[in-house]
Design an enzyme around this catalytic site. Sequence first.
Site, mmCIF file in Angstrom:
data_model
loop_
_atom_site.group_PDB
_atom_site.id
_atom_site.type_symbol
_atom_site.label_atom_id
_atom_site.label_comp_id
_atom_site.label_asym_id
_atom_site.label_seq_id
_atom_site.Cartn_x
_atom_site.Cartn_y
_atom_site.Cartn_z
ATOM 1 N N MET A 1 0.660 -6.026 6.075
ATOM 2 C CA MET A 1 -0.557 -5.233 5.923
ATOM 3 C C MET A 1 -1.806 -6.026 6.291
ATOM 4 O O MET A 1 -2.736 -5.493 6.885
ATOM 5 C CB MET A 1 -0.643 -4.726 4.474
ATOM 6 C CG MET A 1 -1.719 -3.698 4.243
ATOM 7 S SD MET A 1 -1.750 -2.377 5.472
ATOM 8 C CE MET A 1 -1.008 -1.061 4.562
ATOM 9 N N CYS A 2 -1.822 -7.328 5.988
ATOM 10 C CA CYS A 2 -3.031 -8.106 6.282
ATOM 11 C C CYS A 2 -3.281 -8.169 7.790
ATOM 12 O O CYS A 2 -4.416 -8.131 8.247
ATOM 13 C CB CYS A 2 -2.920 -9.512 5.688
ATOM 14 S SG CYS A 2 -1.443 -10.389 6.195
#
Length: 449
Positions: free
Chosen positions: A222-223
């Site tokens: 997700m980052c």
Amino acid sequence: MADTDEPMVVDGGSGDGGEWEGRWNHISTFLERPGPFTHPDFEPSTESLQFLLDTCKILVIGAGGLGCELLKDLALSGFRHIHVVDMDTIDVSNLNRQFLFRLKDVGRPKADIAADFINGRIPGCNVVPHFKKIQDFDESFYRQFHIIVCGLDSIIARRWMNGMLLSLLVYEDGVLDPSSIIPLIDGGTEGFKGNARVIFPGMTACIDCTLELYPPQINFPMCTIASMPRLPEHCVEYVRMLLWPKEKPFGDGVGLDADDPEHIQWVYQKSQERAAEFSITGVTYRLTQGVVKRIIPAVASTNAVIAAACATEVFKIASSAYIPLNNYMVFNDVDGLYTYTFEAERKENCSSCSQVPQDLHFSPSAKLQEVLDYLTENASLQMKSPAITATLEGKNKTLYLQTVASIEQRTRPNLSKSLKELGLLDGQELAVADVTTPQTVLFKLSFTS
Ligand SMILES: [Zn+2]
């Protein structure tokens, strides 16, 4: 084809009960005379053919792209006692390659329709369909087959099947009883790439021995998606996962529909904007659609080649007339045609087939979460939703289980506790259950200082 109304004459006229003179000539050729590729112990005879026709029982897992091909190939090779398991129903998008199905069959179980088609078309062949999951059957079902062929698109299902066949093995004083071995032929395709492999459970490399060969799932962290995109796919994922719920372009509560061109168009445009911001090139409409739909392309010709290779291996093993593939064949026709066979080696400490206890090295102060992460992220384990239990003070205690919501909630606090706090000791056995195997995997906790 003759352009008359005369019925087609097969091999010189039909006899009674679906047998006719010369029907199996093409098979007899391989079984009733020696040749340069026959097995050293091979004795030409008519018995092998009778065994294929009358006795040999084959299980085909999957009635999709590979499954349709496999059923046809096996039935035409003389196998008549075939079972097929598939949990899916027919979708209109299957029809371009899953050739046992017609438009009228859409919505109906693949296994049933495939079996009906083969049984109707190939006299004497008896395909028994099972519109079920492989997990719905127990050992006694699998034990009845001589050979199992997998035409699956799921690694979890493959690993489960592998685990099931390993669980059927009988060891006496550490020596494997060869009569408990059911050979597993595994075919897999993705686009223009495919592989076929022969596994003798307990003797040759199993699915889990070579788990590192499988590409990891395409899930981006997700980052990366949120703040450091590098690939065009990252941009599409950003729009799909973060922008869509935030901007609600088609109104509140309207989910992204991958089959709606307006939705895809919106995602495409926003992905391009995102890509421009980070100087990333390569966002196209097609790529956008592929990422959103998680498309694994299916190519009919690849399926045909791999299924044929698998059916050939079934024939070789069932007849004992030829030496089986040893043991992993890769096929690629993306650009020209490339094929290569190598011997995948058994992994000495394979968690599934080695009989070697699995050690988990952790410090007593490590959190249970770290153990969980290890089980899911380690390349040779790749578990999906492991449930961990231990015997503490003579009682079975579930340390963490996520597949049942209420138990997940109750055991979640354990994840942030250290192994010591949980009362676990050096040398403690941990039993781990997971969807990738029908059996519980035992691990031994080994404390590091
Ligand atoms: Zn193994």
